[in-house]
Enzyme design. Structure first.
Site, PDB file in Angstrom:
ATOM      1  N   GLN A   1      31.719  74.094 113.314  1.00  0.00           N
ATOM      2  CA  GLN A   1      31.289  72.706 113.505  1.00  0.00           C
ATOM      3  C   GLN A   1      31.521  71.961 112.191  1.00  0.00           C
ATOM      4  O   GLN A   1      30.742  72.088 111.245  1.00  0.00           O
ATOM      5  CB  GLN A   1      29.835  72.671 113.936  1.00  0.00           C
TER       6      GLN A   1
ATOM      7  N   ALA B   1      22.980  66.727 121.071  1.00  0.00           N
ATOM      8  CA  ALA B   1      24.030  67.713 120.822  1.00  0.00           C
ATOM      9  C   ALA B   1      25.208  67.102 120.070  1.00  0.00           C
ATOM     10  O   ALA B   1      25.251  65.897 119.788  1.00  0.00           O
ATOM     11  CB  ALA B   1      24.489  68.323 122.144  1.00  0.00           C
ATOM     12  N   HIS B   2      26.195  67.968 119.774  1.00  0.00           N
ATOM     13  CA  HIS B   2      27.324  67.540 118.946  1.00  0.00           C
ATOM     14  C   HIS B   2      28.157  66.451 119.621  1.00  0.00           C
ATOM     15  O   HIS B   2      28.378  66.446 120.812  1.00  0.00           O
ATOM     16  CB  HIS B   2      28.208  68.733 118.553  1.00  0.00           C
ATOM     17  N   ASN B   3      28.582  65.506 118.789  1.00  0.00           N
ATOM     18  CA  ASN B   3      29.462  64.405 119.171  1.00  0.00           C
ATOM     19  C   ASN B   3      28.837  63.403 120.135  1.00  0.00           C
ATOM     20  O   ASN B   3      29.534  62.568 120.711  1.00  0.00           O
ATOM     21  CB  ASN B   3      30.778  64.926 119.754  1.00  0.00           C
TER      22      ASN B   3
ATOM     23  N   SER C   1      28.996  65.228 123.518  1.00  0.00           N
ATOM     24  CA  SER C   1      30.008  64.197 123.741  1.00  0.00           C
ATOM     25  C   SER C   1      29.601  63.129 124.749  1.00  0.00           C
ATOM     26  O   SER C   1      30.447  62.344 125.192  1.00  0.00           O
ATOM     27  CB  SER C   1      31.341  64.823 124.168  1.00  0.00           C
TER      28      SER C   1
END
Length: 249
Positions: free
Chosen positions: A123, A164-166, A184
């Site tokens: 990450q 969460a990521h993005n 995302s």
């Protein structure tokens, strides 16, 4: 006499009843790395650690036990309560408040599956939190796989929320406790999400959307919609369905 009594009460409390901020200065047990830049009028408490090349703006208050990673940036007048972790290469705007135990910049949950094993995907991105955001206790905001996870200005997030990521959270959103937003997904501005709602990955949630408590959002939501249920549907349909199910025999 005022047409907005709650706002008036908040204004009075802010001006007359808040406890004073801690004494200005850097506690002797705080540890700072190399090439750290610290602005004027700060308060840095006991056992704070600040990594190399970090930047701390003016008027910042950092309580005991906070960890600030290398290459981080903290804007002016931010408050980081005890045991916050702001990990490497993440950025806070001005007047950001992070309540105790919040973690910014932990690894996103990304793995590639091959022959029954899970291989970690590095990450490599960061987290950007814009001006006037407040995050409650034990909120977790994962760093992006690439690029940035972003929380835009004025958004308020309650305790124990997972971002969460993005993910991109738009301006002036309200996210209530125990919400989970998967990777995302993008939220527009002025979105309101009730407690324990879940939103799956790669969705677009429009502007001024309202998501009821406990909803499970599995599809894109258009601007202005109110949705509820699992899976989430238009709120009117969900309410009718709730009535009908109790009429079944």
């Amino acid at each position: 006499i005022t047409p907005h009594p709650l706002l008036a009460m908040a204004t009075l409390a802010q001006n007359f009843f808040l406890p004073p901020l801690p004494q200005r200065g850097i506690h002797p047990t705080a540890v700072t790395g190399q090439d750290v830049r610290i602005g004027p009028n700060v308060s840095i408490g006991p056992l704070v650690t600040i990594g190399d090349r970090a930047e701390v703006g003016s008027g910042v208050t950092i309580y005991a036990g906070v960890h600030i990673g290398e290459d981080t940036v903290i804007g002016d007048d931010c408050i980081l309560y005890p045991h916050v972790s702001l990990l490497s290469n993440c950025t806070l705007g001005h007047r950001v408040i992070l309540q105790s135990g919040t973690v910014i910049g932990s690894d996103g949950f990304g793995y590639a599956q091959d022959e029954g094993r899970h291989h970690k995907i590095p990450q490599l991105g960061n987290v950007i939190i814009e001006d006037d955001v407040e995050l409650g206790a034990n909120v977790t905001v994962d760093r992006a796989t690439f690029g940035s996870t972003i929380i835009k200005q004025g958004t308020k997030i309650d305790n124990q929320v997972q971002i969460a990521h993005n993910v991109v959270v738009g301006e002036h959103c309200v996210v209530v406790a125990q919400v989970g937003i998967a990777g995302s997904t993008r939220l527009g501005h002025h979105v309101m999400i009730g407690g324990q709602a879940g939103i799956v990955d790669h969705l677009t949630i429009g502007n001024q959307v309202r998501i009821a408590s406990g909803a499970g959002v599995t599809n894109h939501v258009q601007s202005g919609q109110t949705v509820g249920g699992r899976p989430a549907v238009d709120h009117v349909i969900w309410r009718k369905a709730q009535v009908l199910q109790y009429q079944l025999h």
